[in-house]
Design a protein around this motif. Structure first.
Motif, PDB file in Angstrom:
ATOM      1  N   LEU A  87      12.242  -6.520   9.130  1.00  0.00           N
ATOM      2  CA  LEU A  87      12.246  -5.523   8.055  1.00  0.00           C
ATOM      3  C   LEU A  87      13.555  -4.742   8.115  1.00  0.00           C
ATOM      4  O   LEU A  87      14.035  -4.394   9.194  1.00  0.00           O
ATOM      5  N   SER A  88      14.113  -4.461   6.956  1.00  0.00           N
ATOM      6  CA  SER A  88      15.362  -3.699   6.896  1.00  0.00           C
ATOM      7  C   SER A  88      15.396  -2.895   5.608  1.00  0.00           C
ATOM      8  O   SER A  88      14.689  -3.207   4.639  1.00  0.00           O
ATOM      9  N   VAL A  89      16.219  -1.859   5.625  1.00  0.00           N
ATOM     10  CA  VAL A  89      16.432  -1.022   4.438  1.00  0.00           C
ATOM     11  C   VAL A  89      17.937  -1.049   4.166  1.00  0.00           C
ATOM     12  O   VAL A  89      18.675  -0.167   4.611  1.00  0.00           O
ATOM     13  N   PRO A  90      18.425  -2.065   3.450  1.00  0.00           N
ATOM     14  CA  PRO A  90      19.882  -2.255   3.350  1.00  0.00           C
ATOM     15  C   PRO A  90      20.610  -1.139   2.616  1.00  0.00           C
ATOM     16  O   PRO A  90      21.771  -0.876   2.902  1.00  0.00           O
ATOM     17  N   ASP A  91      19.967  -0.483   1.660  1.00  0.00           N
ATOM     18  CA  ASP A  91      20.662   0.525   0.858  1.00  0.00           C
ATOM     19  C   ASP A  91      20.324   1.946   1.308  1.00  0.00           C
ATOM     20  O   ASP A  91      20.479   2.887   0.525  1.00  0.00           O
ATOM     21  N   ASN A  92      19.885   2.099   2.527  1.00  0.00           N
ATOM     22  CA  ASN A  92      19.493   3.434   2.982  1.00  0.00           C
ATOM     23  C   ASN A  92      20.728   4.338   3.154  1.00  0.00           C
ATOM     24  O   ASN A  92      21.756   3.911   3.689  1.00  0.00           O
ATOM     25  N   VAL A  93      20.615   5.581   2.705  1.00  0.00           N
ATOM     26  CA  VAL A  93      21.751   6.493   2.753  1.00  0.00           C
ATOM     27  C   VAL A  93      21.483   7.700   3.638  1.00  0.00           C
ATOM     28  O   VAL A  93      22.373   8.539   3.805  1.00  0.00           O
ATOM     29  N   ARG A  94      20.300   7.827   4.196  1.00  0.00           N
ATOM     30  CA  ARG A  94      20.017   8.952   5.079  1.00  0.00           C
ATOM     31  C   ARG A  94      19.001   8.533   6.139  1.00  0.00           C
ATOM     32  O   ARG A  94      18.326   7.517   5.996  1.00  0.00           O
ATOM     33  N   GLU A 127      -7.432   5.341  14.668  1.00  0.00           N
ATOM     34  CA  GLU A 127      -6.713   5.035  15.908  1.00  0.00           C
ATOM     35  C   GLU A 127      -5.205   5.146  15.696  1.00  0.00           C
ATOM     36  O   GLU A 127      -4.649   4.529  14.789  1.00  0.00           O
ATOM     37  N   SER A 128      -4.570   5.914  16.541  1.00  0.00           N
ATOM     38  CA  SER A 128      -3.121   6.074  16.436  1.00  0.00           C
ATOM     39  C   SER A 128      -2.375   4.848  16.942  1.00  0.00           C
ATOM     40  O   SER A 128      -1.187   4.678  16.664  1.00  0.00           O
ATOM     41  N   ALA A 129      -3.080   3.972  17.701  1.00  0.00           N
ATOM     42  CA  ALA A 129      -2.415   2.806  18.271  1.00  0.00           C
ATOM     43  C   ALA A 129      -1.970   1.802  17.218  1.00  0.00           C
ATOM     44  O   ALA A 129      -1.123   0.949  17.487  1.00  0.00           O
ATOM     45  N   VAL A 130      -2.527   1.864  16.021  1.00  0.00           N
ATOM     46  CA  VAL A 130      -2.147   0.901  14.982  1.00  0.00           C
ATOM     47  C   VAL A 130      -0.784   1.242  14.378  1.00  0.00           C
ATOM     48  O   VAL A 130      -0.194   0.414  13.675  1.00  0.00           O
ATOM     49  N   TRP A 131      -0.279   2.442  14.640  1.00  0.00           N
ATOM     50  CA  TRP A 131       0.995   2.869  14.066  1.00  0.00           C
ATOM     51  C   TRP A 131       2.145   2.574  15.033  1.00  0.00           C
ATOM     52  O   TRP A 131       2.016   2.738  16.235  1.00  0.00           O
ATOM     53  N   GLN A 132       3.275   2.166  14.460  1.00  0.00           N
ATOM     54  CA  GLN A 132       4.492   1.938  15.241  1.00  0.00           C
ATOM     55  C   GLN A 132       5.640   2.724  14.613  1.00  0.00           C
ATOM     56  O   GLN A 132       5.818   2.691  13.395  1.00  0.00           O
ATOM     57  N   PRO A 133       6.418   3.432  15.434  1.00  0.00           N
ATOM     58  CA  PRO A 133       7.512   4.241  14.873  1.00  0.00           C
ATOM     59  C   PRO A 133       8.709   3.383  14.493  1.00  0.00           C
ATOM     60  O   PRO A 133       8.973   2.345  15.105  1.00  0.00           O
ATOM     61  N   TRP A 134       9.446   3.846  13.512  1.00  0.00           N
ATOM     62  CA  TRP A 134      10.674   3.159  13.075  1.00  0.00           C
ATOM     63  C   TRP A 134      11.656   4.209  12.550  1.00  0.00           C
ATOM     64  O   TRP A 134      11.370   4.846  11.532  1.00  0.00           O
ATOM     65  N   GLN A 135      12.740   4.399  13.261  1.00  0.00           N
ATOM     66  CA  GLN A 135      13.794   5.299  12.791  1.00  0.00           C
ATOM     67  C   GLN A 135      14.824   4.488  12.009  1.00  0.00           C
ATOM     68  O   GLN A 135      15.426   3.555  12.544  1.00  0.00           O
ATOM     69  N   VAL A 136      15.013   4.847  10.767  1.00  0.00           N
ATOM     70  CA  VAL A 136      15.964   4.142   9.901  1.00  0.00           C
ATOM     71  C   VAL A 136      17.165   5.052   9.677  1.00  0.00           C
ATOM     72  O   VAL A 136      17.053   6.092   9.022  1.00  0.00           O
TER      73      VAL A 136
END
Length: 313
Positions: A97-104, A122-131
């Motif tokens: 997964l990618s966000v090619p046009d991300n500006v911030r 359940e919080s375990a189903v979530w995964q963090p992603w810093q873009v």
């Protein structure tokens, strides 16, 4: 879009989500702020305290700004997905997964929609992603490839609580998939007639890492074992190893579904023939795959064509 929306959201299919794709709800912190604003308003009404009125309205306005800024985390964002090049049934498909046009910079949380609906608390189903800005960050998303055929990519739930943590905005993404899951190879003793045909040996031994003829620029769809990783480590550029063609006059084999008993289930037949195709490729054999109404003879890209035919059979 309503602040207290149900868990079911319309999926944004391969494009940026709009307002109707977003759901927003207050977090515990946001609920606390709303409760304080309500108490201040009640104090202002009961005791006619202008300062309490001002504080209540200020908190309410701040909450409104927080909601709008929270929605900007997902509104107009485009997530691209790169499908896996090769996956077998029973394994895991790795999606990029990618966000090619991300500006911030964005702080996102991702969850498989199927797992979220089964275990929403359940919080375990979530995964963090810093873009970060620039779109260089890639998220590796692993999903189960249960059955052969076209890969089912489950919806992806995306959430954000930035920038104040007062509300959580969510949306659900869905991507149509054209990736194919190959059958799981089933190791077995070859049928007697097939074993007799292969008794003369394979066309040539499978070349080791030093037997390739030359390198060529990497092309999508090339098996990973044909990628020149040593060259990549030195130059940083992906290249494919080009092997010599099989030796002329090498014995040819026909990998046919007719080699097995007629009552063999089709699902098992696909796995058995997949094992033989992979074995023939490993040994550089010249072979033809025979399926009902399909005959795949030796040709360029035969491995992928045979495996795809077995996957969609």
């Amino acid at each position: 879009m309503w602040p207290f929306r149900s868990a079911a959201l319309p999926a944004a299919t391969g494009r940026s989500p709009s307002w109707r794709h977003l759901g927003c709800r207050p977090t515990r912190l946001g609920m606390g702020v709303l409760a304080v604003a309500a108490l201040l308003w009640l104090a202002g009404v009961n005791y006619q305290v202008n300062l309490a009125y001002a504080a209540a309205f200020w908190l309410t306005a701040f909450m409104g700004v927080a909601v709008l800024m929270n929605m900007r985390q997902l509104l107009g964002m485009q997530i691209d997905v790169a499908m896996p090049q090769e996956v077998f049934a029973g394994g895991q498909a790795l999606l990029q997964l990618s966000v090619p046009d991300n500006v911030r910079t964005r702080w996102l949380w991702l969850a498989n929609e199927d797992e979220y609906l089964d275990r929403p608390s359940e919080s375990a189903v979530w995964q963090p992603w810093q873009v970060r800005s620039g779109g260089a960050d890639v998220f590796a998303w692993r999903i189960a490839a249960v059955r052969r055929g076209y890969l089912r990519v489950p919806p992806l739930r995306t959430a954000a609580v930035a920038p104040f943590g007062l509300t959580m905005v969510q949306c659900v993404w869905h991507w149509p998939s054209d990736a194919v899951v190959y059958p799981a190879p089933i190791a077995h003793e070859w049928p007697p007639q097939a074993a007799a045909a292969a008794a003369g040996g394979y066309g040539r031994p499978w070349p080791d890492d030093g037997d390739w003829a030359y390198l060529q620029p990497h092309q999508a769809g090339t098996p990973w074992q044909h990628v020149a990783w040593k060259s990549y480590a030195k130059t940083g550029e992906l290249s494919d190893k080009k092997f010599e063609h099989p030796v002329a006059g090498a014995p040819q084999m026909v990998l046919s579904y007719l080699d097995y008993p007629a009552d063999t289930p089709q699902q098992r037949l696909a796995g058995l023939l997949c094992h033989r195709v992979l074995a023939a490729e490993r040994h550089g054999a010249v072979y033809t795959l025979h399926l009902p109404d399909t005959l795949i003879e030796p040709q360029a890209g035969q491995r992928e064509k045979c495996l795809t035919a077995l996957a969609l059979w």
